[in-house]
Design a protein around this motif. Sequence first.
Motif, PDB file in Angstrom:
ATOM      1  N   ASN A  13      10.122 -50.956 -10.721  1.00 27.27           N
ATOM      2  CA  ASN A  13      11.133 -50.653  -8.914  1.00 27.27           C
ATOM      3  C   ASN A  13      10.398 -49.120  -8.867  1.00 27.27           C
ATOM      4  O   ASN A  13      10.106 -49.603  -7.884  1.00 27.27           O
ATOM      5  CB  ASN A  13      12.597 -50.246  -9.727  1.00 27.27           C
ATOM      6  N   TRP A 115      11.420 -60.549  -8.300  1.00 28.45           N
ATOM      7  CA  TRP A 115      12.003 -59.726  -8.930  1.00 28.45           C
ATOM      8  C   TRP A 115      12.070 -59.996 -10.875  1.00 28.45           C
ATOM      9  O   TRP A 115      11.117 -59.733 -11.820  1.00 28.45           O
ATOM     10  CB  TRP A 115      13.016 -58.851  -8.907  1.00 28.45           C
ATOM     11  N   SER A 120      11.977 -57.733 -14.131  1.00 29.45           N
ATOM     12  CA  SER A 120      13.658 -57.600 -14.503  1.00 29.45           C
ATOM     13  C   SER A 120      13.664 -56.922 -16.403  1.00 29.45           C
ATOM     14  O   SER A 120      15.215 -57.002 -16.308  1.00 29.45           O
ATOM     15  CB  SER A 120      14.057 -59.978 -14.038  1.00 29.45           C
ATOM     16  N   THR A 123      13.787 -52.531 -16.971  1.00 26.54           N
ATOM     17  CA  THR A 123      13.980 -52.122 -16.091  1.00 26.54           C
ATOM     18  C   THR A 123      14.836 -51.031 -16.502  1.00 26.54           C
ATOM     19  O   THR A 123      15.452 -50.797 -18.120  1.00 26.54           O
ATOM     20  CB  THR A 123      16.275 -52.894 -15.068  1.00 26.54           C
ATOM     21  N   ASN A 258       4.635 -51.713  -4.954  1.00 28.77           N
ATOM     22  CA  ASN A 258       5.244 -53.341  -4.727  1.00 28.77           C
ATOM     23  C   ASN A 258       5.604 -54.203  -2.885  1.00 28.77           C
ATOM     24  O   ASN A 258       6.151 -54.153  -2.944  1.00 28.77           O
ATOM     25  CB  ASN A 258       6.670 -53.330  -4.785  1.00 28.77           C
ATOM     26  N   SER A 279       9.814 -55.421  -4.996  1.00 28.22           N
ATOM     27  CA  SER A 279      10.702 -55.352  -6.252  1.00 28.22           C
ATOM     28  C   SER A 279      12.431 -54.704  -5.191  1.00 28.22           C
ATOM     29  O   SER A 279      12.957 -54.482  -5.844  1.00 28.22           O
ATOM     30  CB  SER A 279      10.051 -54.709  -7.000  1.00 28.22           C
ATOM     31  N   HIS A 280      12.062 -54.457  -4.314  1.00 24.94           N
ATOM     32  CA  HIS A 280      13.258 -53.668  -3.556  1.00 24.94           C
ATOM     33  C   HIS A 280      13.937 -54.958  -2.232  1.00 24.94           C
ATOM     34  O   HIS A 280      14.544 -55.589  -2.431  1.00 24.94           O
ATOM     35  CB  HIS A 280      12.814 -51.971  -2.728  1.00 24.94           C
ATOM     36  N   ALA A 298      16.502 -57.533  -3.854  1.00 23.38           N
ATOM     37  CA  ALA A 298      16.061 -57.933  -4.632  1.00 23.38           C
ATOM     38  C   ALA A 298      17.238 -56.928  -5.827  1.00 23.38           C
ATOM     39  O   ALA A 298      17.830 -57.445  -6.651  1.00 23.38           O
ATOM     40  CB  ALA A 298      14.630 -57.312  -5.475  1.00 23.38           C
ATOM     41  N   GLU A 299      17.154 -55.596  -5.847  1.00 20.67           N
ATOM     42  CA  GLU A 299      18.555 -54.564  -5.635  1.00 20.67           C
ATOM     43  C   GLU A 299      20.275 -55.520  -5.991  1.00 20.67           C
ATOM     44  O   GLU A 299      20.191 -55.138  -7.122  1.00 20.67           O
ATOM     45  CB  GLU A 299      17.931 -53.131  -5.515  1.00 20.67           C
TER      46      GLU A 299
END
Length: 412
Positions: A13, A115, A120, A123, A258, A279-280, A298-299
């Motif tokens: 992230n 992700w 994953s 985090t 990313n 990733s976002h 992804a969040e």
Amino acid sequence: MVLKKSLFAKSSNDPKSPTDAEGAPPTVNDVDTLSMHHVEPSTKGQFKDFLKTVISFTGDLSSLTCPAFFLNGLSLLEYGTYWGDHPTCFTAISQSSDPKERMLAVTRWFMSTLWGSYASRCTNGLNEKKPYNPILGEQFRCNLGDVSCICEQVRHHPPISAFYLEDEKAGVSLNGHCGQKSKFKGTSIKIEQVGRAVLYVKPWNEQYLIDFPDLMIRGVFTGAAFIELSGACTIMCTNGAKSVIEFVPKPWFGGEYNHIKGGISYEGKECYTLSGRWSHQSFYSNAGSSQKELLFDAEAEPMADRRTPPYDEQKEIESHRLWGKVTEALKVKNFQVANAEKSKIEEWQRKVRKEREEKHETWEPSLFKFVKDESARDSYTTHTAALKQSMVGKPYLDEGAWVYEQSLHLRN
């Protein structure tokens, strides 16, 4: 992607590492002076000893045997399930009658797999460690929403994991396999992912060939490692649609990790441009427009739960039962027991291999078969082999594909 797929990882992230820039890798003598703020105090000595082994190792790093404190409690074979993290994205692929929209849906689903595959497990400040090396013939099966998944370790030297996902009602399936080649590059470890994934969409009789990104593992020598994707991935379809996603490395000074860029075309004409961070949030825009639309967040999108068979119903060769005692010991940080249980599995496998050699037996997978491109006889294999010619760059696509014995395309 298998993934999916790492030796170590820290949160993708907003990863931070003092070794992002390339440089000369540390020597064995340098290890004792490294700062390891992210390593548990009780394992720092073992961690340093292991790093010395890694630095002096001359072969493929993925073949190294790791001490228990360096394991994350998952079999690498399970990483194949990350392709189904978001089953609604997988199912939606077959819904549109427009080939351009279907490629957009395929690209959205592909972005939804990244992700889970590469971020994953690390985090909230957690550091990921190395997964178990699957034993030959190991299996894993689960359901993710309406998607069923089955995996098998089909090769040991070099290690290759095969995976299959299917939503029969939607008419969508995925055959794939992945292996890895690891080597030092500056202060990082570069992993070249070998293999392919072939998506089959039955209602439209289409196939999509997908290759994998390279992985750069940063911050290895501080205990705060994380994955950065590099290179480009291509998704090529038999209908003439093509999606190219380029993973943009973070600049040495400033910038973010990313980022991606790329585009989707149909019959040689650009339809959409791609941007954002895998990733976002990732975005797409109509060709010639600056107006961005959300492709995947992804969040905001939770990963699907993996529903596995009850423990007592699993075969001895299935991942959770096979590695169960090791995993339980790792949960309570009893590394002595974990090492002992892991050694039992390794010794059992050495005995099995010896007995097989003495009997001149050749082991074959029970769930997957390998079909070489050059021996293509059916339309499915022929189409896949033809798609290879349009892939971007020089992807490590292997000389053929591992195919599930009950694959959807075989049941037409």
